[in-house]
Scaffold this motif. Structure first.
Motif, PDB file in Angstrom:
ATOM      1  N   GLY A   1      24.059  35.904  47.889  1.00 51.39           N
ATOM      2  CA  GLY A   1      23.827  36.877  46.823  1.00 51.39           C
ATOM      3  C   GLY A   1      23.170  36.341  45.571  1.00 51.39           C
ATOM      4  O   GLY A   1      22.559  35.305  45.526  1.00 51.39           O
ATOM      5  N   THR A   2      23.320  37.148  44.541  1.00 56.53           N
ATOM      6  CA  THR A   2      22.735  36.851  43.238  1.00 56.53           C
ATOM      7  C   THR A   2      23.808  36.975  42.176  1.00 56.53           C
ATOM      8  O   THR A   2      24.047  38.067  41.648  1.00 56.53           O
ATOM      9  N   PRO A   3      24.497  35.869  41.857  1.00 54.99           N
ATOM     10  CA  PRO A   3      25.575  35.946  40.864  1.00 54.99           C
ATOM     11  C   PRO A   3      25.156  36.577  39.544  1.00 54.99           C
ATOM     12  O   PRO A   3      25.910  37.331  38.935  1.00 54.99           O
ATOM     13  N   ASN A   4      23.909  36.281  39.088  1.00 57.72           N
ATOM     14  CA  ASN A   4      23.504  36.814  37.784  1.00 57.72           C
ATOM     15  C   ASN A   4      23.021  38.255  37.841  1.00 57.72           C
ATOM     16  O   ASN A   4      22.474  38.780  36.874  1.00 57.72           O
ATOM     17  N   SER A   5      23.274  38.931  38.982  1.00 55.16           N
ATOM     18  CA  SER A   5      23.063  40.382  39.009  1.00 55.16           C
ATOM     19  C   SER A   5      24.288  41.099  38.436  1.00 55.16           C
ATOM     20  O   SER A   5      24.250  42.298  38.155  1.00 55.16           O
ATOM     21  N   LEU A   6      25.399  40.344  38.254  1.00 57.21           N
ATOM     22  CA  LEU A   6      26.598  40.911  37.637  1.00 57.21           C
ATOM     23  C   LEU A   6      26.419  40.997  36.125  1.00 57.21           C
ATOM     24  O   LEU A   6      25.781  40.122  35.518  1.00 57.21           O
ATOM     25  N   PRO A   7      27.011  42.008  35.486  1.00 58.41           N
ATOM     26  CA  PRO A   7      27.053  42.026  34.022  1.00 58.41           C
ATOM     27  C   PRO A   7      27.779  40.780  33.527  1.00 58.41           C
ATOM     28  O   PRO A   7      28.731  40.317  34.156  1.00 58.41           O
ATOM     29  N   ILE A   8      27.349  40.242  32.397  1.00 57.71           N
ATOM     30  CA  ILE A   8      27.880  38.971  31.913  1.00 57.71           C
ATOM     31  C   ILE A   8      29.384  39.044  31.670  1.00 57.71           C
ATOM     32  O   ILE A   8      30.107  38.064  31.893  1.00 57.71           O
ATOM     33  N   GLU A   9      29.899  40.214  31.269  1.00 59.26           N
ATOM     34  CA  GLU A   9      31.341  40.293  30.990  1.00 59.26           C
ATOM     35  C   GLU A   9      32.172  40.103  32.256  1.00 59.26           C
ATOM     36  O   GLU A   9      33.313  39.616  32.191  1.00 59.26           O
ATOM     37  N   MET A  10      31.617  40.468  33.427  1.00 64.89           N
ATOM     38  CA  MET A  10      32.344  40.267  34.688  1.00 64.89           C
ATOM     39  C   MET A  10      32.380  38.784  35.051  1.00 64.89           C
ATOM     40  O   MET A  10      33.407  38.268  35.508  1.00 64.89           O
ATOM     41  N   ILE A  11      31.279  38.083  34.840  1.00 66.22           N
ATOM     42  CA  ILE A  11      31.235  36.638  35.093  1.00 66.22           C
ATOM     43  C   ILE A  11      32.192  35.923  34.148  1.00 66.22           C
ATOM     44  O   ILE A  11      32.982  35.067  34.559  1.00 66.22           O
ATOM     45  N   ARG A  12      32.141  36.324  32.883  1.00 64.77           N
ATOM     46  CA  ARG A  12      33.011  35.693  31.889  1.00 64.77           C
ATOM     47  C   ARG A  12      34.484  35.932  32.219  1.00 64.77           C
ATOM     48  O   ARG A  12      35.329  35.059  32.021  1.00 64.77           O
ATOM     49  N   GLY A  13      34.807  37.126  32.757  1.00 66.86           N
ATOM     50  CA  GLY A  13      36.185  37.439  33.124  1.00 66.86           C
ATOM     51  C   GLY A  13      36.745  36.479  34.156  1.00 66.86           C
ATOM     52  O   GLY A  13      37.888  36.012  34.038  1.00 66.86           O
ATOM     53  N   ILE A  14      35.930  36.149  35.172  1.00 72.12           N
ATOM     54  CA  ILE A  14      36.376  35.200  36.202  1.00 72.12           C
ATOM     55  C   ILE A  14      36.465  33.792  35.626  1.00 72.12           C
ATOM     56  O   ILE A  14      37.430  33.062  35.868  1.00 72.12           O
ATOM     57  N   MET A  15      35.456  33.404  34.835  1.00 72.27           N
ATOM     58  CA  MET A  15      35.471  32.053  34.267  1.00 72.27           C
ATOM     59  C   MET A  15      36.640  31.868  33.304  1.00 72.27           C
ATOM     60  O   MET A  15      37.275  30.807  33.280  1.00 72.27           O
ATOM     61  N   ASP A  16      36.949  32.888  32.518  1.00 73.05           N
ATOM     62  CA  ASP A  16      38.101  32.800  31.604  1.00 73.05           C
ATOM     63  C   ASP A  16      39.395  32.611  32.401  1.00 73.05           C
ATOM     64  O   ASP A  16      40.265  31.805  32.020  1.00 73.05           O
ATOM     65  N   LEU A  17      39.515  33.347  33.512  1.00 74.58           N
ATOM     66  CA  LEU A  17      40.711  33.236  34.350  1.00 74.58           C
ATOM     67  C   LEU A  17      40.849  31.822  34.907  1.00 74.58           C
ATOM     68  O   LEU A  17      41.949  31.246  34.939  1.00 74.58           O
ATOM     69  N   ILE A  18      39.726  31.242  35.351  1.00 74.62           N
ATOM     70  CA  ILE A  18      39.740  29.878  35.894  1.00 74.62           C
ATOM     71  C   ILE A  18      40.177  28.889  34.809  1.00 74.62           C
ATOM     72  O   ILE A  18      41.019  28.014  35.039  1.00 74.62           O
ATOM     73  N   HIS A  19      39.612  29.030  33.614  1.00 67.27           N
ATOM     74  CA  HIS A  19      39.961  28.108  32.527  1.00 67.27           C
ATOM     75  C   HIS A  19      41.419  28.259  32.100  1.00 67.27           C
ATOM     76  O   HIS A  19      42.055  27.282  31.689  1.00 67.27           O
ATOM     77  N   GLU A  20      41.956  29.462  32.200  1.00 67.20           N
ATOM     78  CA  GLU A  20      43.354  29.699  31.826  1.00 67.20           C
ATOM     79  C   GLU A  20      44.327  29.113  32.852  1.00 67.20           C
ATOM     80  O   GLU A  20      45.459  28.750  32.510  1.00 67.20           O
ATOM     81  N   ASN A  21      43.899  29.036  34.107  1.00 68.71           N
ATOM     82  CA  ASN A  21      44.819  28.678  35.192  1.00 68.71           C
ATOM     83  C   ASN A  21      44.681  27.261  35.723  1.00 68.71           C
ATOM     84  O   ASN A  21      45.533  26.814  36.490  1.00 68.71           O
ATOM     85  N   PHE A  22      43.613  26.564  35.362  1.00 62.15           N
ATOM     86  CA  PHE A  22      43.378  25.235  35.919  1.00 62.15           C
ATOM     87  C   PHE A  22      43.080  24.224  34.828  1.00 62.15           C
ATOM     88  O   PHE A  22      42.498  24.556  33.796  1.00 62.15           O
ATOM     89  N   GLN A  23      43.471  22.974  35.091  1.00 60.88           N
ATOM     90  CA  GLN A  23      43.044  21.855  34.260  1.00 60.88           C
ATOM     91  C   GLN A  23      41.716  21.331  34.825  1.00 60.88           C
ATOM     92  O   GLN A  23      41.464  21.436  36.020  1.00 60.88           O
ATOM     93  N   PHE A  24      40.882  20.745  33.971  1.00 62.42           N
ATOM     94  CA  PHE A  24      39.592  20.225  34.390  1.00 62.42           C
ATOM     95  C   PHE A  24      39.509  18.721  34.148  1.00 62.42           C
ATOM     96  O   PHE A  24      40.173  18.196  33.254  1.00 62.42           O
ATOM     97  N   ILE A  25      38.683  18.050  34.951  1.00 60.75           N
ATOM     98  CA  ILE A  25      38.370  16.651  34.646  1.00 60.75           C
ATOM     99  C   ILE A  25      37.532  16.619  33.367  1.00 60.75           C
ATOM    100  O   ILE A  25      37.103  17.662  32.866  1.00 60.75           O
ATOM    101  N   GLU A  26      37.253  15.437  32.858  1.00 54.51           N
ATOM    102  CA  GLU A  26      36.557  15.318  31.575  1.00 54.51           C
ATOM    103  C   GLU A  26      35.150  15.915  31.622  1.00 54.51           C
ATOM    104  O   GLU A  26      34.730  16.613  30.696  1.00 54.51           O
ATOM    105  N   LYS A  27      34.400  15.643  32.695  1.00 53.86           N
ATOM    106  CA  LYS A  27      33.024  16.172  32.778  1.00 53.86           C
ATOM    107  C   LYS A  27      32.831  16.892  34.115  1.00 53.86           C
ATOM    108  O   LYS A  27      32.193  16.376  35.039  1.00 53.86           O
ATOM    109  N   PRO A  28      33.364  18.109  34.242  1.00 50.97           N
ATOM    110  CA  PRO A  28      33.198  18.854  35.501  1.00 50.97           C
ATOM    111  C   PRO A  28      31.773  19.400  35.623  1.00 50.97           C
ATOM    112  O   PRO A  28      31.055  19.518  34.622  1.00 50.97           O
ATOM    113  N   GLU A  29      31.374  19.706  36.843  1.00 52.41           N
ATOM    114  CA  GLU A  29      30.083  20.355  37.062  1.00 52.41           C
ATOM    115  C   GLU A  29      30.351  21.837  37.333  1.00 52.41           C
ATOM    116  O   GLU A  29      30.978  22.188  38.327  1.00 52.41           O
TER     117      GLU A  29
END
Length: 308
Positions: A63-91
């Motif tokens: 698919g085409t991830p950037n065919s989604l409205p930005i608020e939908m992408i941000r919603g998933i990314m916010d959820l990931i950041h709220e629920n997981f710890q990250f290494i110092e320099k993740p990709e």
């Protein structure tokens, strides 16, 4: 470490060459239902994971991830950041159709946390794009790359396909030379996979004369020669990276790795947990694929079931 894969099986236009599991839609309500279901699946899986494990990699594909409205992408990314710890320099990477990017949307993706952008160029020639039903970018690709690189610590990949109608060694060489001038950090030349028994739309390309196997090989070799002569290191068969890029350094130091997301360094590799229809997780001794039909996927997850 953990590598998260988010699969978005949505496109606003279907390219004839596509072999991905995706469907055409511009229905925001349908997109919203799918995104909320992905968020629900992430919460379900999170409960089963050791909370001390860190995320080293996030990849959005389609698919085409950037065919989604930005608020939908941000919603998933916010959820990931709220629920997981990250290494110092993740990709944190996202595949994008350059025709659907503008400067504001690009900036919003960076604010959402993305630091690597893979732009599906496929070919610079309008004749090739027209015949595979793909929109060309509204602004020069060099300008789009400039938007992305204006932010700190962002990387750019350019993706191309060889083996399409109206391509030959000369025209593909011109495309790769143009790509070298744009100077992405990484570049990929994919061999077009002709599977009309899986994707019926590909039969259209047969009528427009696909290059023969020897012509495809000459395109690959021409691309390899141009890129290696211009400071790009070959990573495997079809990936290239600048000599200063993390992948080239990892290759030189024998610390290159590959998981189901693709090539990565030892630092950014992770066990892959995939979310969304058709997503493929890579576990200790097994691969596990989600339900391919997006509607069925939504139904099962909303019933509290995994869709493996």
């Amino acid at each position: 470490n953990i590598s998260l894969c988010i699969h978005i099986p949505v496109c606003s236009k279907l390219c004839h060459f596509c072999g991905c599991n995706t469907q055409y839609t511009r229905d925001r309500e349908k997109m919203g239902r799918y995104v909320e279901t992905v968020k629900k699946e992430i919460r379900m899986v999170k409960k089963l994971l050791d909370p001390s494990r860190k995320v080293s990699q996030v990849h959005w594909g389609g698919g085409t991830p950037n065919s989604l409205p930005i608020e939908m992408i941000r919603g998933i990314m916010d959820l990931i950041h709220e629920n997981f710890q990250f290494i110092e320099k993740p990709e944190l990477a996202i595949e994008c159709h350059p025709a659907m990017l503008d400067e504001h949307y690009t900036a919003q993706l960076v604010l959402a946390g993305f630091n690597r952008f893979s732009l599906g160029i496929q070919d610079f020639r309008q004749e090739v794009l027209d015949n595979v039903n793909r929109d060309a970018p509204n602004v020069p690709v060099k300008e789009i790359v400039g938007w992305i690189k204006s932010f700190e610590n962002t990387g750019v990949n350019l993706d191309f396909i060889y083996g399409l109608p109206f391509q030959n060694e000369k025209t593909f060489s011109e495309t790769i030379e143009k790509a070298v001038d744009i100077s992405p950090d990484r570049l990929v030349t994919f061999s077009y996979a002709h599977v009309p028994w899986v994707k019926k739309a590909q039969k259209i390309l047969e009528k427009r004369k696909l290059p023969e196997a020897n012509e495809k090989l000459s395109m690959f070799e021409a691309g390899y020669k141009i890129l290696t002569e211009n400071g790009y290191t070959p990573i495997g068969l079809d990936h290239y990276a600048k000599e200063t890029d993390d992948l080239s350094i990892a290759l030189k130091n024998r610390k290159l790795h590959r998981n189901f997301q693709g090539y990565c360094t030892r630092e950014t590799t992770g066990q892959v947990y995939a979310f969304g229809a058709t997503g493929i997780s890579q576990l200790e001794n097994a691969y596990a694929q989600n339900e391919k039909n997006p509607e069925k996927y939504v139904e099962l997850i909303n019933n509290g079931q995994f869709t493996i």
